[in-house]
Write a protein that holds these residues in place. Structure first.
Motif, PDB file in Angstrom:
ATOM      1  N   VAL A  40       0.858  -1.190   0.000  1.00  0.00           N
ATOM      2  CA  VAL A  40       0.000   0.000   0.000  1.00  0.00           C
ATOM      3  C   VAL A  40       0.896   1.242   0.000  1.00  0.00           C
ATOM      4  CG1 VAL A  40      -1.723   1.274   1.337  1.00  0.00           C
ATOM      5  CG2 VAL A  40      -1.840  -1.229   1.203  1.00  0.00           C
ATOM      6  N   HIS A  41       0.503   2.261  -0.745  1.00  0.00           N
ATOM      7  CA  HIS A  41       1.318   3.473  -0.885  1.00  0.00           C
ATOM      8  C   HIS A  41       1.591   4.081   0.494  1.00  0.00           C
ATOM      9  CE1 HIS A  41       2.674   7.401  -2.188  1.00  0.00           C
ATOM     10  NE2 HIS A  41       2.655   6.992  -3.450  1.00  0.00           N
ATOM     11  N   ALA A  94      -1.247  -4.106  -2.447  1.00  0.00           N
ATOM     12  CA  ALA A  94      -2.022  -2.952  -2.905  1.00  0.00           C
ATOM     13  C   ALA A  94      -3.251  -3.389  -3.695  1.00  0.00           C
ATOM     14  CB  ALA A  94      -1.146  -2.040  -3.760  1.00  0.00           C
ATOM     15  N   THR A 103      -6.867  -3.396   3.832  1.00  0.00           N
ATOM     16  CA  THR A 103      -6.007  -2.299   4.275  1.00  0.00           C
ATOM     17  C   THR A 103      -6.513  -1.726   5.589  1.00  0.00           C
ATOM     18  OG1 THR A 103      -5.403  -1.713   1.999  1.00  0.00           O
ATOM     19  CG2 THR A 103      -5.126  -0.012   3.677  1.00  0.00           C
ATOM     20  N   HIS A 367      -4.297   2.804  -6.020  1.00  0.00           N
ATOM     21  CA  HIS A 367      -2.946   2.433  -6.465  1.00  0.00           C
ATOM     22  C   HIS A 367      -2.578   3.177  -7.745  1.00  0.00           C
ATOM     23  CE1 HIS A 367       0.624  -0.001  -6.851  1.00  0.00           C
ATOM     24  NE2 HIS A 367       0.261  -0.391  -8.051  1.00  0.00           N
TER      25      HIS A 367
END
Length: 464
Positions: A40-41, A94, A103, A367
């Motif tokens: 995940v960013h 992601a 998440t 994403h």
């Protein structure tokens, strides 16, 4: 042997490493979604920390936790996540099913266990701090995930805007530096009329100025959030005071002008704002692609191409051709721009295929959307620092092109007329003369008159 603890959920029980801050929901997601190999960013994780902190502070202020020690531990854990200190514990891919639930649950478990650590309690003791009943109190994935995405995007867009401003200013500097250099302007890649290298640079600066302004305005589009709408925007399970106060707290904490959506149902099910902003990112990408390709053309050669500008030489360009140096930065920028254009199509399709009260493809949207901002942010910075700021002009080549190109004839038409210019062209073709030599030989112009017609001021003058 690895020490473990046992956790359970609706599906069953599972052994979790004893020292892990994540729990059973994260473990299942890691097993279920080995898809992209990309986490995940980081900006999304930090923004999620901000969202959870605002929710915890609001719940604490409203008295939903009698134990102040627990409330303070949860707030501290969320603050740490907002500072990027817990990123390594967010393990889920992601790309995931469930609209971002994996998440959100990874975040919930990490914050619960980090709060337990702060309280000097055993990890996994969810009777004391629960990922669901405490960390996720009065929330849903469906309102926290889009909110965190918008906060992350606004922060990254602010960085992108600054980088574009710096790139714009670099081109403006080149505009001044090259204002005196007359050169051939081209249309359809053919010689057209005279211009200056400075004016050419000014057009790039102006295009980037539009991009910068459009991206600045994106914050207005993204600042409306659906936090407190919970599952589908009805606020189910959240008290009115929480709904009225939580967005104010998040706005205060982030210093972003966030506002609760007037229609939380719409704010939860419709995500067209990401399509709108992605289109603006695509517009920026098209400009960067066009500019990078122009610079490659103008610097081509160096001996058998246009060769009118020189790009900074950064690395050897070939494993077989000695002395070859490639325009690697414009090439990298161009590829980044193309990827952004592809991401725009992904975002549009994902946003349009949500169903009824929710868009199930939020992870793909997040994403691709954040990747596009990152690509433009990094590419524009690289373009400025490693290419545009170091461009130099090859004045001799520009002058030679001007003297030898029939495009220069057009600049003479106002003074001697079309018919006499045609005579000069014949002298060029029949006698192998330069344009200037032929013009003087024709007797229609003096050297001084010719020079005055091809000065930077003359070729840039608006009208005759």
């Amino acid at each position: 042997m690895v020490n473990t603890r046992e956790e359970s959920d609706f599906i069953g029980k599972k052994q979790i490493p004893a020292d892990a801050l994540w729990g059973i929901h994260t473990a299942r997601a890691v097993e279920n979604f080995p898809i992209s190999g990309q986490k995940v960013h980081p900006a999304l994780i930090k923004a999620y920390g901000d969202v959870k902190l605002a929710c915890a502070q609001t719940n604490s202020a409203l008295g939903f936790w009698e134990d102040n020690t627990k409330a303070e531990a949860i707030e501290k854990a969320a603050f740490e996540m907002s500072q990027g200190l817990l990123n390594e514990h967010i393990l889920v891919d992601a790309m995931q099913g469930g609209a971002g639930t994996s998440t959100n649950m990874n975040v919930n478990e990490v914050l619960a266990n980090r709060a337990l650590q702060i309280m000097d309690k055993a990890l996994g003791d969810y009777q004391l701090v629960s990922p669901l009943d405490d960390i996720n109190l009065h929330q849903s994935t469906n309102d926290t995930y889009p909110t965190a995405l918008k906060v992350a995007a606004i922060r990254l867009l602010r960085e992108l805007e600054q980088n574009l401003l710096n790139l714009q200013e670099a081109f403006q500097q080149k505009e001044k530096e090259f204002a005196h250099i007359v050169k051939i302007g081209r249309t359809q890649l053919q010689d057209a009329v005279l211009t200056t290298l400075g004016r050419e640079m000014s057009a790039y600066a102006e295009a980037l100025n539009r991009d910068r302004w459009r991206i600045y305005k994106c914050e207005e589009r993204l600042r409306v959030i659906n936090l407190s709408g919970t599952a589908i925007g009805t606020g189910l399970g959240a008290p009115k005071q929480f709904i009225f106060r939580v967005v104010d707290k998040l706005r205060e904490n982030t210093n972003i002008g966030l506002a609760r959506s007037e229609n939380l149902i719409d704010g939860t099910q419709n995500v067209d704002v990401f399509v709108e902003v992605s289109g603006i990112l695509k517009a920026c990408a098209t400009n960067l692609l066009k500019i990078s390709n122009d610079l490659r053309l103008l610097s081509s050669g160096p001996h058998a191409g246009f060769g009118e500008i020189n790009l900074p030489q950064l690395q050897a360009g070939s494993s077989i051709m000695p002395g070859k140096v490639n325009p690697v930065i414009p090439e990298a920028v161009a590829q980044s721009a193309i990827k952004v254009m592809g991401n725009d199509q992904i975002v549009a399709q994902a946003c349009s295929t949500g169903n009824l009260e929710l868009n199930q493809f939020m992870p793909l949207i997040a994403h691709s959307f954040l990747e596009s901002i990152d690509l433009l942010k990094n590419a524009s910075k690289l373009f400025n620092e490693k290419c545009v700021s170091g461009i130099s002009a090859n004045e001799k080549v520009c002058r030679t092109h001007v003297n030898n190109s029939t495009a220069t004839i057009t600049a003479l038409v106002p003074a001697v007329g079309y018919a006499r210019c045609s005579e000069i062209i014949k002298l060029v073709e029949n006698n192998g003369l330069s344009i200037k030599e032929a013009a003087l030989k024709s007797g229609h112009l003096t050297a001084e008159e010719y020079d005055n017609l091809v000065t930077p001021e003359a070729v840039c003058r608006l009208g005759n």
